[in-house]
Design a protein around this motif. Structure first.
Motif, short mmCIF file in Angstrom:
data_model
loop_
_atom_site.label_atom_id
_atom_site.label_comp_id
_atom_site.label_asym_id
_atom_site.label_seq_id
_atom_site.Cartn_x
_atom_site.Cartn_y
_atom_site.Cartn_z
N LEU A 26 0.85 -1.42 0.29
CA LEU A 26 0.47 -0.11 0.00
C LEU A 26 1.26 1.26 0.11
CD1 LEU A 26 -2.68 -1.20 2.53
CD2 LEU A 26 -2.78 -1.06 0.40
N GLY A 27 2.35 1.02 -0.20
CA GLY A 27 3.00 2.64 0.13
C GLY A 27 3.62 2.47 1.06
N PRO A 28 3.76 3.81 1.41
CA PRO A 28 4.40 4.59 2.63
C PRO A 28 3.61 4.47 3.68
CG PRO A 28 5.16 6.05 0.95
CD PRO A 28 4.18 5.26 0.38
N GLY A 29 4.08 3.30 4.47
CA GLY A 29 3.55 3.57 6.11
C GLY A 29 4.09 3.41 6.98
N ASP A 30 3.17 3.03 7.96
CA ASP A 30 3.91 2.43 9.41
C ASP A 30 4.36 1.02 8.97
OD1 ASP A 30 3.71 4.58 10.64
OD2 ASP A 30 2.30 3.34 12.60
N VAL A 31 5.95 0.67 9.38
CA VAL A 31 6.70 -0.19 9.75
C VAL A 31 7.34 -0.10 10.69
CG1 VAL A 31 8.54 -2.15 8.53
CG2 VAL A 31 6.86 -0.20 6.50
N ARG A 32 7.25 -1.66 11.10
CA ARG A 32 7.76 -1.54 12.69
C ARG A 32 7.96 -3.19 13.13
NH1 ARG A 32 4.84 1.00 16.59
NH2 ARG A 32 2.35 1.56 15.57
N TYR A 33 9.63 -3.14 13.20
CA TYR A 33 10.98 -3.70 13.87
C TYR A 33 10.91 -3.58 15.10
CZ TYR A 33 12.25 -3.78 8.77
OH TYR A 33 12.58 -3.20 7.41
N GLN A 34 11.31 -4.89 15.01
CA GLN A 34 11.62 -5.45 17.25
C GLN A 34 12.57 -5.75 17.02
OE1 GLN A 34 8.38 -5.99 18.77
NE2 GLN A 34 9.84 -6.65 21.24
N PHE A 35 13.39 -4.75 18.08
CA PHE A 35 14.57 -4.56 18.45
C PHE A 35 16.09 -6.06 18.39
CE2 PHE A 35 13.92 0.04 19.61
CZ PHE A 35 14.79 0.57 18.33
N ALA A 36 16.93 -6.24 18.36
CA ALA A 36 17.05 -7.93 18.32
C ALA A 36 17.86 -7.51 20.37
CB ALA A 36 18.56 -7.83 18.01
N ALA A 37 18.91 -6.18 20.61
CA ALA A 37 19.07 -6.36 22.06
C ALA A 37 18.15 -5.21 22.28
CB ALA A 37 20.48 -5.50 21.50
N PHE A 38 18.03 -4.89 23.74
CA PHE A 38 17.18 -4.24 24.29
C PHE A 38 17.35 -4.01 25.71
CE2 PHE A 38 15.08 -8.76 23.34
CZ PHE A 38 14.83 -8.85 24.82
N PRO A 39 16.71 -3.61 26.54
CA PRO A 39 15.52 -2.12 26.31
C PRO A 39 16.22 -1.36 25.55
CG PRO A 39 16.49 -1.68 28.44
CD PRO A 39 17.12 -2.89 27.69
N VAL A 40 15.59 -0.24 24.10
CA VAL A 40 16.51 0.62 24.22
C VAL A 40 16.67 2.07 24.63
CG1 VAL A 40 16.91 1.91 21.77
CG2 VAL A 40 16.55 -0.73 21.45
N SER A 41 17.85 2.76 24.95
CA SER A 41 17.90 4.03 25.24
C SER A 41 17.94 5.24 24.37
CB SER A 41 18.85 4.48 26.48
OG SER A 41 19.98 4.41 26.03
N ALA A 42 18.50 4.96 23.39
CA ALA A 42 18.79 6.18 22.13
C ALA A 42 19.08 5.67 20.49
CB ALA A 42 19.70 6.87 22.46
N VAL A 43 18.60 6.04 19.94
CA VAL A 43 18.88 5.29 18.52
C VAL A 43 19.42 6.90 17.75
CG1 VAL A 43 17.66 5.26 16.32
CG2 VAL A 43 16.97 3.63 18.26
N SER A 44 20.91 6.15 17.21
CA SER A 44 21.41 7.32 16.66
C SER A 44 21.91 7.67 14.73
CB SER A 44 22.93 7.30 16.64
OG SER A 44 23.44 5.55 16.74
N ARG A 45 21.28 6.21 14.54
CA ARG A 45 21.06 6.16 13.39
C ARG A 45 20.03 5.41 12.68
NH1 ARG A 45 25.02 3.74 8.73
NH2 ARG A 45 25.43 2.59 10.26
N VAL A 46 19.01 5.33 11.25
CA VAL A 46 18.01 4.73 10.59
C VAL A 46 18.09 4.61 9.29
CG1 VAL A 46 15.72 3.68 10.09
CG2 VAL A 46 16.58 5.28 12.75
N VAL A 47 18.57 3.69 8.53
CA VAL A 47 18.91 4.24 6.71
C VAL A 47 18.47 3.02 6.57
CG1 VAL A 47 20.26 3.95 5.42
CG2 VAL A 47 21.31 4.84 7.64
#
Length: 229
Positions: free
Chosen positions: A66-87
């Motif tokens: 359906l084109g751009p929308g919400d795509v979700r990923y479960q982190f492999a390591a957690f709990p996550v406190s900060a995200v510095s890069r998404v590519v």
């Protein structure tokens, strides 16, 4: 204390001490090795690292008919406190900023929900408004995950496992021993006691994550982009 150790030598010795006198220092080197080995065994059983550090995770694109929308990923390591890069496919995705303080609720939700970018919680990342192609290894995530301080129940599980291994030295390979009067004492052959597994169970990652996870190379301090869901 080595990186990744779940407890300290002082805490293990305090647990092993049974009288008023301090536990002797003669076996400090042995106990230190056991702490590192037990910590690694626990994290292997949990199927996840515990100490806070930077990670780079590579995932397959999930695609969207359906084109751009919400795509979700479960982190492999957690709990996550900060995200510095998404590519995604070489395109850097910006974080969705939190709404400014004092903005009316409805307006904040409308503006916040319409912006493209990424959001994250301690366990999950959502990419909004960007097409994610169905392609192998096209999504790269870099983030900080883990505990800065080992949770008390995890530390206690490690202490008890170290103490168990330490006490077992006097009966390596024994299944049972006669103690006189026709009586015998039997020894457990389990890797970990049931009480230790009970302490650990809530931290165990049971769902497999498709992708690769490697520690990020050490770099000089740099600004970190932080978004919250």
């Amino acid at each position: 204390m080595a990186f990744g150790d779940l407890t300290t030598l002082a805490d293990v010795k305090a647990w092993l001490q049974t009288g008023q006198n301090a536990f002797p220092a003669t076996d400090d080197a042995l106990l230190t090795r056991l702490i590192t080995a037990a910590s690694q065994l626990i994290q292997t059983w949990l199927n996840r690292p515990i100490a806070s550090q930077q990670w780079i995770e590579t995932r397959d694109g999930l695609g969207s008919a359906l084109g751009p929308g919400d795509v979700r990923y479960q982190f492999a390591a957690f709990p996550v406190s900060a995200v510095s890069r998404v590519v995604i496919g070489g395109v850097a995705i910006p974080p969705i900023p939190a709404p400014p303080l004092g903005q009316p609720g409805a307006a904040a939700v409308g503006t916040f929900g319409a912006q493209p970018g990424y959001l994250f919680t301690p366990t999950q990342l959502a990419i909004r408004g960007y097409a994610v192609p169905r392609k192998v290894g096209c999504v790269t995530l870099q983030y900080t995950a883990g505990y800065a301080v080992t949770p008390a129940d995890l530390a206690q599980a490690c202490i008890e496992l170290v103490a168990l291994r330490y006490r077992e030295r006097s009966r390596i390979g024994e299944v049972a021993r006669a103690i006189g009067g026709g009586q015998t004492v039997s020894y457990s052959q389990k890797d970990m006691s049931d009480s230790i597994k009970t302490l650990l169970q809530q931290y165990r990652r049971v769902a497999p994550i498709a992708g690769s996870l490697i520690p990020a190379p050490l770099q000089p301090d740099a600004p970190t982009l932080v978004g919250t869901a």
